[in-house]
Motif scaffolding. Sequence first.
Motif, PDB file in Angstrom:
ATOM      1  N   GLU A   1      47.202 -19.454 -11.367  1.00  0.00           N
ATOM      2  CA  GLU A   1      48.335 -18.940 -12.142  1.00  0.00           C
ATOM      3  C   GLU A   1      48.755 -17.556 -11.664  1.00  0.00           C
ATOM      4  O   GLU A   1      49.934 -17.232 -11.665  1.00  0.00           O
ATOM      5  N   GLU A   2      47.781 -16.739 -11.262  1.00  0.00           N
ATOM      6  CA  GLU A   2      48.117 -15.401 -10.769  1.00  0.00           C
ATOM      7  C   GLU A   2      48.950 -15.480  -9.499  1.00  0.00           C
ATOM      8  O   GLU A   2      49.786 -14.615  -9.245  1.00  0.00           O
TER       9      GLU A   2
ATOM     10  N   GLU B   1      39.715 -27.276 -10.103  1.00  0.00           N
ATOM     11  CA  GLU B   1      39.370 -26.296  -9.061  1.00  0.00           C
ATOM     12  C   GLU B   1      40.476 -25.252  -8.897  1.00  0.00           C
ATOM     13  O   GLU B   1      40.201 -24.111  -8.538  1.00  0.00           O
ATOM     14  N   MET B   2      41.700 -25.641  -9.148  1.00  0.00           N
ATOM     15  CA  MET B   2      42.814 -24.695  -9.052  1.00  0.00           C
ATOM     16  C   MET B   2      42.727 -23.655 -10.162  1.00  0.00           C
ATOM     17  O   MET B   2      43.041 -22.490  -9.947  1.00  0.00           O
ATOM     18  N   PHE B   3      42.281 -24.076 -11.338  1.00  0.00           N
ATOM     19  CA  PHE B   3      42.104 -23.129 -12.439  1.00  0.00           C
ATOM     20  C   PHE B   3      40.997 -22.137 -12.084  1.00  0.00           C
ATOM     21  O   PHE B   3      41.121 -20.942 -12.338  1.00  0.00           O
TER      22      PHE B   3
ATOM     23  N   VAL C   1      55.368 -15.368  -2.930  1.00  0.00           N
ATOM     24  CA  VAL C   1      55.846 -16.715  -2.671  1.00  0.00           C
ATOM     25  C   VAL C   1      54.625 -17.588  -2.429  1.00  0.00           C
ATOM     26  O   VAL C   1      53.721 -17.190  -1.689  1.00  0.00           O
ATOM     27  N   CYS C   2      54.594 -18.759  -3.034  1.00  0.00           N
ATOM     28  CA  CYS C   2      53.506 -19.719  -2.801  1.00  0.00           C
ATOM     29  C   CYS C   2      54.043 -20.908  -2.021  1.00  0.00           C
ATOM     30  O   CYS C   2      55.092 -21.460  -2.369  1.00  0.00           O
ATOM     31  N   ILE C   3      53.327 -21.271  -0.987  1.00  0.00           N
ATOM     32  CA  ILE C   3      53.591 -22.512  -0.275  1.00  0.00           C
ATOM     33  C   ILE C   3      52.344 -23.368  -0.456  1.00  0.00           C
ATOM     34  O   ILE C   3      51.232 -22.915  -0.166  1.00  0.00           O
ATOM     35  N   VAL C   4      52.539 -24.578  -0.960  1.00  0.00           N
ATOM     36  CA  VAL C   4      51.415 -25.457  -1.267  1.00  0.00           C
ATOM     37  C   VAL C   4      51.524 -26.719  -0.424  1.00  0.00           C
ATOM     38  O   VAL C   4      52.431 -27.536  -0.620  1.00  0.00           O
TER      39      VAL C   4
END
Length: 144
Positions: free
Chosen positions: A94-95, A87-89, A102-105
């Motif tokens: 990736e973008e 689902e992440m793909f 900044v990504c916070i997961v």
Amino acid sequence: MDKLMIKDEKQTKEFGLRLADRLVPGSIVALIGNLGTGKTALTKYIAEGLGIKETITSPTFTIVQEYYDGRLPLYHFDVYRINDVEEMFELGYEEYFFGKGVCIVEWADLISEIIPEDAIVINISYGENEGERIYEITGLEAGL
């Protein structure tokens, strides 16, 4: 790995603001912890440190919220409802992960196979007293 005792909301805020100062384009902060340990609260303070004025909400039903009014774009992921890393793909993660923001997961342990090795990983657990949290941090040089 660094271990940090956070005694209250004030210290959560101080940590989040300091961490935000160190983030650069492409930084990924992977948050791991049980419900109620303060992943979204920490995210709010990191966002504040980035200069984001919008209200930060947990993106549980949308998986990712995007904020552009700070010094860097912030992509806030909550992958709690992800059933399969595929689902992440489909989201085009990736973008986000390898972009200019900044990504916070939140719940990053659920997609650990796609979290980059150079991510800042913060495992949050409850402390002994009410309001206390223990942050176990990897991927960030000491002194924060």
